[in-house]
Design an enzyme around this catalytic site. Structure first.
Site, PDB file in Angstrom:
ATOM      1  N   CYS A   1       0.845  -1.192   0.000  1.00 54.08           N
ATOM      2  CA  CYS A   1       0.000   0.000   0.000  1.00 54.08           C
ATOM      3  C   CYS A   1       0.891   1.257   0.000  1.00 54.08           C
ATOM      4  CB  CYS A   1      -0.965  -0.048   1.186  1.00 54.08           C
ATOM      5  SG  CYS A   1      -2.170   1.295   1.237  1.00 54.08           S
TER       6      CYS A   1
ATOM      7  N   ASP B   1      -9.239  -3.291  -7.231  1.00 49.30           N
ATOM      8  CA  ASP B   1      -8.739  -2.215  -6.360  1.00 49.30           C
ATOM      9  C   ASP B   1      -9.335  -0.894  -6.832  1.00 49.30           C
ATOM     10  OD1 ASP B   1      -7.276  -0.273  -4.990  1.00 49.30           O
ATOM     11  OD2 ASP B   1      -5.423  -1.443  -5.049  1.00 49.30           O
TER      12      ASP B   1
ATOM     13  N   HIS C   1      -7.886  -4.004  -3.042  1.00 44.89           N
ATOM     14  CA  HIS C   1      -6.693  -3.451  -2.413  1.00 44.89           C
ATOM     15  C   HIS C   1      -6.392  -4.255  -1.143  1.00 44.89           C
ATOM     16  CE1 HIS C   1      -3.772  -0.234  -1.937  1.00 44.89           C
ATOM     17  NE2 HIS C   1      -4.063  -0.193  -0.654  1.00 44.89           N
TER      18      HIS C   1
END
Length: 291
Positions: A163, A220, A259
């Site tokens: 991330c 995502d 994600h």
């Protein structure tokens, strides 16, 4: 002895890190868990907190490595916005069992305690957005120097991140010629520049210095496939212009994966994608001499 505010914060953060690693996750300060996190034993390892000198500032980090071994390949592990909690520490132990000195620096320690926030928006505005990219690079350079002095062979250096740490993985691979292999897990490639984060990976493709593997989820919502397409185009242009590293970049996208699909403590976790990505990461490291 006089204690600066930064040193006091670092001491508080060290205590929080030790408590967090001993007790697991605090549900009030981290995303809700869908299942228990993977737990990796420290048997046979030297694992725990270390302090890294960054131009006189003591930055805590969590380090794992095979006990009694030296000359080890080194992997920098860059955290999500939540800092170095047990999930990140566990990743260093997983890597150590593969023969690496894996180290996760607490990069937000000057800005605040990332684990003390229960509200994502406040965490981002009060801590994450206040971390200068330039300071990250300095912190990581210091981490590499620490590893070289404590059993690591930084001629075999890799970096991976998740991330926020995935974006920083791209940026560090564009900064340091010492990096031999890099793997970014769903790291953001573009965005609105700020004074502290003035450049994004997309506009810096020509500066890539290491082979890159990007692992992304097709579902995502924060990193659309269009962003990957633009990055591939920028890398091709860099490769056509003579950048050798830009020729050695691979993207893997996982259908229906959101994600944070590797984060095994969150509902976003997708076991098949996470395990496949992990295998690809280790293979990428070894294929590029970090293993």
């Amino acid at each position: 002895m006089n204690v600066t505010p930064q040193q006091a914060l670092a001491g508080t953060r060290r205590t929080a890190l030790k408590l967090g690693l001993g007790a697991g996750y605090a549900a009030a300060t981290l995303p809700i868990m869908a299942q228990s996190a993977i737990k990796t034993s420290a048997d046979g390892l030297t694992a725990g907190e270390v302090m890294i000198d960054v131009n006189g500032f003591k930055m805590p980090a969590y380090r794992s490595q095979p006990a009694g071994k030296t000359g080890l390949p080194v992997v920098l592990v860059l955290s999500e916005i939540f800092g170095v909690h047990e999930y990140i520490a566990d990743i260093t132990r997983r890597l150590a069992h593969q023969g690496y000195l894996a180290i996760a620096p607490e990069l937000f320690v000057r800005q605040g305690d990332a684990q003390s926030y229960g509200e994502m928006a406040k965490l981002i505005s009060e801590v994450v957005s206040r971390k200068p990219d330039a300071e990250v690079l300095t912190d990581l350079d210091a981490t590499v120097a620490w590893a070289a002095a404590h059993g690591g062979n930084t001629d075999r250096l890799a970096v991976t991140g998740f991330c926020w740490g995935g974006r920083q993985t791209w940026l560090y691979a564009m900064h340091s010629p010492k990096v031999k292999a890099a793997v970014a897990w769903y790291g953001r490639l573009e965005g609105q520049p700020t004074a502290l984060q003035p450049h994004n990976p997309l506009e810096m493709a020509a500066q890539l210095k290491a082979p890159m593997l990007g692992l992304y989820g097709e579902a995502d919502t924060g990193i659309p496939l269009d962003s990957l397409a633009k990055m591939k185009s920028a890398l091709k242009q860099a490769a056509d212009g003579g950048n050798a590293a830009a020729k050695d970049v691979e993207f893997v996208t996982y259908p229906e994966a959101p994600h944070a699909f590797h984060a095994d403590y969150r509902p976003s976790y997708r076991k098949a994608a996470a395990e496949d990505g992990w295998k690809r990461m280790l293979a990428w490291f070894k294929a590029h001499g970090v293993g």
